[in-house]
Design a protein around this motif. Structure first.
Motif, PDB file in Angstrom:
ATOM      1  N   ALA A  90       0.837  -1.208   0.000  1.00  0.00           N
ATOM      2  CA  ALA A  90       0.000   0.000   0.000  1.00  0.00           C
ATOM      3  C   ALA A  90       0.865   1.248   0.000  1.00  0.00           C
ATOM      4  O   ALA A  90       0.571   2.233  -0.694  1.00  0.00           O
ATOM      5  CB  ALA A  90      -0.923  -0.019   1.222  1.00  0.00           C
ATOM      6  N   VAL A  91       1.958   1.233   0.764  1.00  0.00           N
ATOM      7  CA  VAL A  91       2.868   2.384   0.792  1.00  0.00           C
ATOM      8  C   VAL A  91       3.465   2.613  -0.597  1.00  0.00           C
ATOM      9  O   VAL A  91       3.591   3.752  -1.057  1.00  0.00           O
ATOM     10  CB  VAL A  91       3.992   2.163   1.830  1.00  0.00           C
ATOM     11  N   ALA A  92       3.823   1.532  -1.279  1.00  0.00           N
ATOM     12  CA  ALA A  92       4.430   1.641  -2.608  1.00  0.00           C
ATOM     13  C   ALA A  92       3.486   2.278  -3.618  1.00  0.00           C
ATOM     14  O   ALA A  92       3.945   2.803  -4.641  1.00  0.00           O
ATOM     15  CB  ALA A  92       4.864   0.257  -3.101  1.00  0.00           C
ATOM     16  N   ASP A  93       2.192   2.235  -3.362  1.00  0.00           N
ATOM     17  CA  ASP A  93       1.219   2.850  -4.264  1.00  0.00           C
ATOM     18  C   ASP A  93       0.989   4.325  -3.957  1.00  0.00           C
ATOM     19  O   ASP A  93       0.302   5.015  -4.720  1.00  0.00           O
ATOM     20  CB  ASP A  93      -0.128   2.121  -4.166  1.00  0.00           C
ATOM     21  N   ARG A  98      11.167   4.908  -5.683  1.00  0.00           N
ATOM     22  CA  ARG A  98      12.628   4.933  -5.590  1.00  0.00           C
ATOM     23  C   ARG A  98      13.065   5.274  -4.168  1.00  0.00           C
ATOM     24  O   ARG A  98      13.963   4.635  -3.606  1.00  0.00           O
ATOM     25  CB  ARG A  98      13.189   5.956  -6.575  1.00  0.00           C
ATOM     26  N   SER A  99      12.455   6.289  -3.558  1.00  0.00           N
ATOM     27  CA  SER A  99      12.813   6.679  -2.189  1.00  0.00           C
ATOM     28  C   SER A  99      12.522   5.548  -1.207  1.00  0.00           C
ATOM     29  O   SER A  99      13.308   5.302  -0.281  1.00  0.00           O
ATOM     30  CB  SER A  99      12.035   7.934  -1.777  1.00  0.00           C
ATOM     31  N   LEU A 100      11.406   4.861  -1.413  1.00  0.00           N
ATOM     32  CA  LEU A 100      11.054   3.757  -0.528  1.00  0.00           C
ATOM     33  C   LEU A 100      12.060   2.614  -0.637  1.00  0.00           C
ATOM     34  O   LEU A 100      12.427   1.992   0.370  1.00  0.00           O
ATOM     35  CB  LEU A 100       9.645   3.262  -0.858  1.00  0.00           C
ATOM     36  N   LEU A 101      12.551   2.350  -1.845  1.00  0.00           N
ATOM     37  CA  LEU A 101      13.574   1.327  -2.026  1.00  0.00           C
ATOM     38  C   LEU A 101      14.853   1.679  -1.281  1.00  0.00           C
ATOM     39  O   LEU A 101      15.498   0.812  -0.680  1.00  0.00           O
ATOM     40  CB  LEU A 101      13.876   1.131  -3.518  1.00  0.00           C
ATOM     41  N   LEU A 102      15.236   2.949  -1.306  1.00  0.00           N
ATOM     42  CA  LEU A 102      16.446   3.374  -0.600  1.00  0.00           C
ATOM     43  C   LEU A 102      16.319   3.136   0.904  1.00  0.00           C
ATOM     44  O   LEU A 102      17.219   2.576   1.546  1.00  0.00           O
ATOM     45  CB  LEU A 102      16.729   4.847  -0.874  1.00  0.00           C
TER      46      LEU A 102
END
Length: 435
Positions: A90-93, A98-102
């Motif tokens: 849900a956060v990824a949506d 890119r920031s979340l992956l970091l």
């Protein structure tokens, strides 16, 4: 005579190219710079992550001498995957992916470093290892759906099955050579070194993620994800019977058929490894990804099959049969052969299930569906660790493994009868032909 034969001379070369194109993995997605960077980041981490995947159960077995305790890794890995996998999707949506992956990759690297510290210090605490594993898996559960949701933003739809094959292939490359390296390093450098190498690889990959383009929601609205977003994702899933069925059949395959929690015990008691670890353990962990890697390298045909539902069902049935053979094998090399067959079947299933997900889900729901996918793909084997560990303690490793493989075949047949839409599912036509 020369005029008649000379035009035909290039024909054999053309046939070779066509045959190679139908067999060798389709590399067209790698021509896209952003996807290539994402793919290369997987190359670096694939080996390191598998070292930790071997080190955790091995360390727990060394401390306790019990496969039942090793099975607890499944429970401690599953809970954070269930919670954070769904929330992470849900956060990824709702944020820049890119920031979340970091952020998540930094978290995974730090917990890997702490795993090294406790092993190096010789704490010998099962619970410290399990707690650190849980934290590691919480970050992983957010990272994986984010990484997978990124792919469909970087790669055109007609190349998604090829991109899935390439991604799965590089991960299985690490899953083959990582366990083999672990088996070789354990007697020489010690268990703590495996965690340290994984930590170094995880920090190295941050550069590749930094080079990705910004990937905010297509709506342009960045907001905080909450429970309501998770619930909306589940409601969406109930309306998508093909997606639902793809998750159900994989749960059946993994929970009933994945015997990896038994590898430490089998390596020592069946295949003759010394107590400190040896090559048999490495080969057992490498067997499944070895088969997956071989199939991935020869996956050029994958995009030509349109009956994705049939392909998934057939692959899972082969997986179950291979696990029956593995459970009955008394020779290490025969056991590895059956594991490799199972790995090839699992790779075929994964390619088509990922392609189904990428095309059937809309972008605003793709992160949440990838979150469910992560829970199923990563959570299923962890639940299997628990069930196989306890089953083996009661009936023995052979019965637990072979019986689980038989249950896979029965379960997938029942699932298809209950959800026939999945069996009839075809990929959308109109895909660009491969040159």
């Amino acid at each position: 005579m020369a005029e008649q034969t000379s035009p035909a001379r290039p024909a054999p070369r053309g046939r070779v190219r066509r045959i190679a194109g139908a067999v060798v993995a389709d590399r067209r997605p790698l021509r896209i710079p952003a996807f290539r960077r994402l793919w290369l980041s997987s190359v670096v981490t694939a080996l390191g992550s598998q070292l930790t995947a071997v080190a955790v159960p091995k360390q727990i077995y060394d401390i306790t001498g019990s496969s039942a305790y090793v099975g607890l890794t499944g429970l401690f890995g599953l809970v954070p995957l269930l919670v954070f996998g769904l929330w992470g999707g849900a956060v990824a949506d709702t944020v820049d992916r890119r920031s979340l992956l970091l952020v998540t990759n930094v978290g995974i690297a730090v917990t890997a470093l702490l795993l090294w510290a406790q092993a190096f210090a010789g704490l010998d605490s099962v619970w410290v290892v399990l707690v650190l594993l849980s934290v590691n898996q919480a970050f992983f559960a957010v990272s994986m759906p984010t990484r997978q949701a990124v792919v469909a933003r970087l790669v055109p739809e007609h190349l998604l099955s090829s991109a899935a094959a390439l991604t799965s292939t590089v991960m299985t490359f690490g899953a083959v050579f990582g366990p083999m390296a672990a088996g070789a390093l354990l007697p020489v450098m010690g268990l703590s070194t495996l965690y340290l190498v994984d930590t170094a690889a995880l920090f190295a990959v941050l550069w590749a993620i930094w080079r990705l383009p910004s990937l905010p929601p297509l709506s342009g609205k960045i907001r905080t994800a909450g429970l309501r977003d998770v619930v909306v994702g589940f409601r969406y899933l109930t309306t998508q019977k093909v997606l639902l069925a793809s998750f159900v059949v994989d749960v059946i395959a993994m929970v009933a058929g994945m015997p990896r929690a038994l590898f430490p015990e089998l390596a020592e008691r069946t295949f003759g490894d010394p107590p400190g670890g040896g090559t048999a353990l490495g080969w057992l962990f490498a067997g499944i990804p070895l088969g997956a890697l071989l199939l991935g390298l020869m996956s050029g045909w994958a995009h030509r099959i349109s009956r994705h539902g049939v392909a998934v069902v057939a692959a899972i049935a082969v997986w179950g049969a291979a696990m029956v053979g593995f459970g009955l094998a008394q020779s290490l090399w025969l056991a590895v052969v059956f594991l490799a067959i199972g790995g090839a079947a699992d790779m075929a299933s994964a390619i088509y299930r990922q392609a189904i997900l990428q095309t059937a889900a809309t972008d605003e729901m793709r992160g949440r569906m990838q979150g469910v996918f992560t829970v199923v793909v990563a959570g299923g084997p962890r639940l299997a660790d628990l069930t196989h560990g306890w089953a083996a303690a009661g009936v023995g490793t052979a019965a637990a493994t072979a019986g689980g493989g038989a249950l896979v075949i029965v379960g997938v047949v029942v699932a298809v009868l209950l959800l026939p839409t999945f069996w009839h599912y075809r990929a959308r036509t109109g895909a660009e032909p491969r040159p």
